[in-house]
Design a protein around this motif. Sequence first.
Motif, short mmCIF file in Angstrom:
data_model
loop_
_atom_site.label_atom_id
_atom_site.label_comp_id
_atom_site.label_asym_id
_atom_site.label_seq_id
_atom_site.Cartn_x
_atom_site.Cartn_y
_atom_site.Cartn_z
N PHE A 98 -8.20 -10.36 -22.76
CA PHE A 98 -7.55 -11.25 -23.73
C PHE A 98 -8.64 -11.82 -24.63
CE2 PHE A 98 -4.83 -11.31 -20.00
CZ PHE A 98 -3.60 -11.05 -20.59
N VAL A 99 -8.26 -12.12 -25.86
CA VAL A 99 -9.20 -12.78 -26.77
C VAL A 99 -8.50 -13.98 -27.39
CG1 VAL A 99 -10.40 -10.62 -27.34
CG2 VAL A 99 -8.56 -11.41 -28.81
N VAL A 100 -9.32 -14.99 -27.70
CA VAL A 100 -8.81 -16.16 -28.43
C VAL A 100 -9.54 -16.22 -29.76
CG1 VAL A 100 -8.68 -18.68 -28.48
CG2 VAL A 100 -8.19 -17.48 -26.36
N ARG A 101 -8.77 -16.36 -30.82
CA ARG A 101 -9.35 -16.49 -32.16
C ARG A 101 -8.92 -17.80 -32.79
NH1 ARG A 101 -11.65 -12.05 -34.40
NH2 ARG A 101 -11.47 -10.19 -33.09
N GLN A 102 -9.84 -18.33 -33.60
CA GLN A 102 -9.54 -19.53 -34.36
C GLN A 102 -9.81 -19.17 -35.82
OE1 GLN A 102 -11.95 -22.89 -33.25
NE2 GLN A 102 -10.14 -24.17 -33.23
N GLN A 103 -8.80 -19.24 -36.63
CA GLN A 103 -8.92 -18.81 -38.02
C GLN A 103 -9.68 -17.49 -38.14
OE1 GLN A 103 -10.74 -22.34 -39.22
NE2 GLN A 103 -8.82 -23.41 -39.55
N ASP A 104 -9.23 -16.53 -37.38
CA ASP A 104 -9.79 -15.17 -37.40
C ASP A 104 -11.12 -14.99 -36.69
OD1 ASP A 104 -7.65 -14.05 -38.48
OD2 ASP A 104 -8.49 -13.73 -40.49
N SER A 105 -11.87 -16.08 -36.41
CA SER A 105 -13.11 -15.79 -35.67
C SER A 105 -12.87 -15.86 -34.16
CB SER A 105 -14.30 -16.65 -36.05
OG SER A 105 -13.96 -17.81 -36.51
N LEU A 106 -13.53 -14.92 -33.50
CA LEU A 106 -13.39 -14.82 -32.05
C LEU A 106 -14.13 -15.99 -31.39
CD1 LEU A 106 -12.61 -12.25 -29.94
CD2 LEU A 106 -15.00 -12.63 -29.49
N VAL A 107 -13.43 -16.78 -30.58
CA VAL A 107 -14.09 -17.91 -29.92
C VAL A 107 -14.16 -17.73 -28.40
CG1 VAL A 107 -13.67 -19.62 -31.73
CG2 VAL A 107 -11.94 -19.27 -29.96
N GLY A 108 -13.47 -16.72 -27.87
CA GLY A 108 -13.56 -16.49 -26.42
C GLY A 108 -12.87 -15.21 -26.02
N PHE A 109 -13.28 -14.67 -24.87
CA PHE A 109 -12.60 -13.48 -24.35
C PHE A 109 -12.72 -13.45 -22.83
CE2 PHE A 109 -15.94 -10.69 -22.85
CZ PHE A 109 -17.07 -11.19 -23.47
N LEU A 110 -11.81 -12.69 -22.23
CA LEU A 110 -11.84 -12.45 -20.77
C LEU A 110 -11.58 -10.97 -20.58
CD1 LEU A 110 -9.82 -14.50 -18.12
CD2 LEU A 110 -9.73 -12.01 -18.15
N THR A 111 -12.33 -10.31 -19.71
CA THR A 111 -12.09 -8.89 -19.42
C THR A 111 -11.86 -8.70 -17.92
OG1 THR A 111 -14.49 -8.59 -19.36
CG2 THR A 111 -13.36 -7.85 -21.36
N TYR A 112 -11.05 -7.69 -17.60
CA TYR A 112 -10.73 -7.42 -16.19
C TYR A 112 -10.34 -5.96 -16.00
CZ TYR A 112 -5.78 -7.77 -17.62
OH TYR A 112 -4.56 -7.58 -18.24
N THR A 113 -10.35 -5.54 -14.73
CA THR A 113 -9.82 -4.23 -14.37
C THR A 113 -8.70 -4.46 -13.34
OG1 THR A 113 -11.41 -4.01 -12.57
CG2 THR A 113 -12.02 -3.01 -14.67
N ILE A 114 -7.87 -3.46 -13.17
CA ILE A 114 -6.85 -3.52 -12.12
C ILE A 114 -6.93 -2.23 -11.31
CG2 ILE A 114 -4.38 -3.51 -11.59
CD1 ILE A 114 -3.84 -5.32 -13.84
N GLY A 115 -7.00 -2.37 -9.98
CA GLY A 115 -7.00 -1.18 -9.14
C GLY A 115 -6.07 -1.44 -7.97
N GLY A 116 -4.91 -0.83 -7.96
CA GLY A 116 -3.94 -1.04 -6.87
C GLY A 116 -3.47 -2.48 -6.87
N ASP A 117 -3.61 -3.15 -5.70
CA ASP A 117 -3.06 -4.50 -5.63
C ASP A 117 -4.11 -5.59 -5.88
OD1 ASP A 117 -4.53 -4.23 -3.38
OD2 ASP A 117 -2.92 -4.73 -1.97
N PHE A 118 -5.29 -5.19 -6.40
CA PHE A 118 -6.24 -6.24 -6.76
C PHE A 118 -6.86 -6.01 -8.13
CE2 PHE A 118 -9.25 -3.28 -4.99
CZ PHE A 118 -10.40 -3.50 -5.71
#
Length: 143
Positions: free
Chosen positions: A42-62
């Motif tokens: 996910f990314v968060v933008r404020q007036q088009d500039s990127l101010v934060g992000f989170l990255t993840y993977t999913i494998g089965g149930d975790f």
Amino acid sequence: MTLTTLGLSDVKDIVNLTSDWQDGWSEKMLIDGVNANNLFGFVVRQQDSLVGFLTYTIGGDFSDLLDIVVDKTQRQKGIATLLMQAYFDKLKENKVEKSLLEVRKNNLVAINLYKKHGYDQLYIRTKYYPDGEDALVMEKEIL
Ligand SMILES: CC(C)(COP(=O)(O)OP(=O)(O)OC[C@H]1O[C@@H](n2cnc3c(N)ncnc32)[C@H](O)[C@@H]1OP(=O)(O)O)[C@@H](O)C(=O)NCCC(=O)NCCS
């Protein structure tokens, strides 16, 4: 402030945001992961500039929470909390039962953030990082 799912058009901004950070992302890693559909975020933008992000993977149930970064000038305004809430909602939607993560043992700010959001320490992985620092492995049950 707008929150969206991570896409290829966010990659350059993420690389810029993490360029002065030791555990930063390379453009290729991000592009390959998004294209292969095994890296999400996910990314968060404020007036088009990127101010934060989170990255993840999913494998089965975790899921592995890989990274969460907020622009230095925008910290302590709840942006990381917004990103984590979107992440937990997505895991619930996909019936993923657990989220795991590694965090530098000395990164007390991030450890606080994770504890606040219900993560518990599982164990220490010694010398996990290339510079020899230990990692705490933390886990949260998604209910
Ligand atoms: C960790 C990080 C993502 C937090 O982002 P943020 O948007 O400032 O966090 P929030 O405003 O949502 O704060 C949520 C909680 O995090 C913790 N926290 C945030 N900043 C803190 C600080 N300076 N000192 C102590 N705890 C802090 C607190 O528990 C806080 O809850 P509270 O406000 O009720 O006390 C941000 O500091 C960052 O980008 N750090 C560098 C990258 C990093 O280390 N990422 C994690 C490892 S992958």
